[in-house]
Design a protein around this motif. Structure first.
Motif, short mmCIF file in Angstrom:
data_model
loop_
_atom_site.label_atom_id
_atom_site.label_comp_id
_atom_site.label_asym_id
_atom_site.label_seq_id
_atom_site.Cartn_x
_atom_site.Cartn_y
_atom_site.Cartn_z
N GLU A 37 4.26 -9.93 6.44
CA GLU A 37 5.61 -9.51 6.04
C GLU A 37 5.87 -9.85 4.57
O GLU A 37 6.47 -9.07 3.82
N ARG A 38 5.41 -11.03 4.16
CA ARG A 38 5.61 -11.46 2.77
C ARG A 38 4.83 -10.55 1.83
O ARG A 38 5.34 -10.19 0.75
N LEU A 39 3.62 -10.17 2.22
CA LEU A 39 2.82 -9.26 1.42
C LEU A 39 3.52 -7.92 1.28
O LEU A 39 3.63 -7.35 0.18
N GLU A 40 3.99 -7.38 2.40
CA GLU A 40 4.64 -6.08 2.37
C GLU A 40 5.94 -6.11 1.57
O GLU A 40 6.29 -5.14 0.89
N ALA A 41 6.64 -7.24 1.63
CA ALA A 41 7.87 -7.38 0.84
C ALA A 41 7.58 -7.34 -0.66
O ALA A 41 8.43 -6.97 -1.46
N ALA A 42 6.35 -7.76 -1.02
CA ALA A 42 5.95 -7.74 -2.42
C ALA A 42 5.29 -6.43 -2.82
O ALA A 42 4.78 -6.29 -3.94
N GLY A 43 5.28 -5.46 -1.89
CA GLY A 43 4.74 -4.14 -2.20
C GLY A 43 3.31 -3.91 -1.76
O GLY A 43 2.75 -2.84 -2.00
N GLY A 44 2.70 -4.91 -1.10
CA GLY A 44 1.33 -4.76 -0.62
C GLY A 44 1.28 -4.06 0.73
O GLY A 44 2.30 -3.87 1.40
N THR A 45 0.08 -3.65 1.11
CA THR A 45 -0.11 -2.96 2.38
C THR A 45 -1.31 -3.57 3.12
O THR A 45 -2.16 -4.23 2.52
#
Length: 323
Positions: free
Chosen positions: A132-140
């Motif tokens: 979730e933290r990765l996706e919040a930073a724009g990662g996939t």
């Protein structure tokens, strides 16, 4: 060239490295053979402690950097999965530990061993939170099969153009044995038993380095996690009923109430040990890109995750501009 970075491996090392990169402004995609919740990391007992990891001269710094992050995460255990829990490392002395021990608040000696209040991590929760933290930073995160064929990501980056990604970060753990290939990678099999917690609130470990049997229990929100084994070069992922009985019996010698606890689950994981120790280094590819390695963390991937991620991310980020 695109600014896209590919991180291979969706375990705790891969996700943590991807988070560090994404939060520094890089465009990151994690490629994982398995769902994040089914990686080796998801099976880990996940007590912060340098265990079965080399090189000793670097582990302390990586572990302490990670400890500081986990101490902050412990303020919100429901979201991060990280708690600070009291426990005992039985049969060891403070004088036997590395210099890192002097930087860990609250370590204390007793006749039984070393007591500590350190991070204990609920890995399914923690891995989901990292994603979730990765996706919040724009990662996939993408499900991708990673194999050792001539067209596999690592070999293709060496042999010619593979993708628009200028940087590939290899966090494949035991998979690096065939992907790199690195013959120094080998499994150390760990079997665990999850039982209903009969009221145990503190963790306990006792390790005999001359034996493949270990004894530990960790109170997790989903039950009491009992271990364990450290079986070198054993690839078998099937739980052994006899070994499970022996694990419960050893733990019950320490806490007799464990003997009658209802068994909830059996787990097996393969620790990604590397004979030469953790590998964090970069190499140029034939296509002009960069391949960064971050693997071989043995039984302490969680313990050193943030320290290693920052070092690997610094190597990767040096080759690409910010978005």
């Amino acid at each position: 060239m695109s600014e896209q970075m590919i991180v291979l491996g969706g375990g705790v090392i891969g996700l943590t490295t991807a988070v560090v990169l994404a939060e520094s402004g890089r465009q990151v995609s994690v490629w994982s053979r398995d769902p994040v919740g089914e990686t080796t990391s998801a099976v880990a007992g996940a007590l912060w402690w340098p265990y079965r990891i080399e090189p000793a001269g670097l582990v302390g710094e990586w572990a302490l950097a990670s400890l500081r992050v986990y101490e902050e995460m412990a303020a919100d255990p429901g979201r991060t999965g990280v708690r600070l829990v009291e426990g005992l490392q039985s049969g060891i002395r403070l004088s036997e530990l590395g210099p890192w021990a002097a930087e860990v608040d609250g370590l204390r000696q007793s006749a039984q061993g070393v007591h500590a209040r350190i991070p204990l991590i609920d890995m399914p929760v923690h891995l989901a939170w990292l994603r979730e933290r990765l996706e919040a930073a724009g990662g996939t995160v993408e499900r991708r099969a990673l194999d050792a064929s001539p067209h596999s990501p690592l070999r293709s980056t060496r042999g010619g153009p593979w993708s628009d990604a200028p940087v590939v970060v290899n966090c494949t753990g035991l998979g690096a044995r065939t992907l790199v290939p690195d013959a120094g990678m080998r499994p150390v099999r760990g079997q665990l038993v999850v039982v209903e917690n009969p009221g145990v609130t503190e963790w306990y470990t006792s390790v005999d380095h001359s034996s493949s049997d270990t004894t530990y229990f960790f109170p997790q929100p989903y039950g009491l996690l009992l271990g364990g084994t450290a079986q070198d070069d054993d690839w078998d992922l099937t739980p052994d009923p006899r070994v499970a009985e022996e694990i419960v019996a050893r733990c019950a010698l320490v806490r007799p109430e464990i003997a009658g606890a209802r068994v909830l689950a059996h787990r097996v994981g393969l620790r990604p040990v590397r004979d030469a120790g953790v590998r964090i280094e970069a190499e140029a590819t034939a296509s002009g890109g960069l391949l960064v390695h971050n693997y071989g963390h043995g039984g302490a991937g969680v313990t050193v995750a943030w320290g290693c991620a920052r070092e690997a991310a610094a190597l990767a980020a040096s080759r690409t501009p910010l978005r």
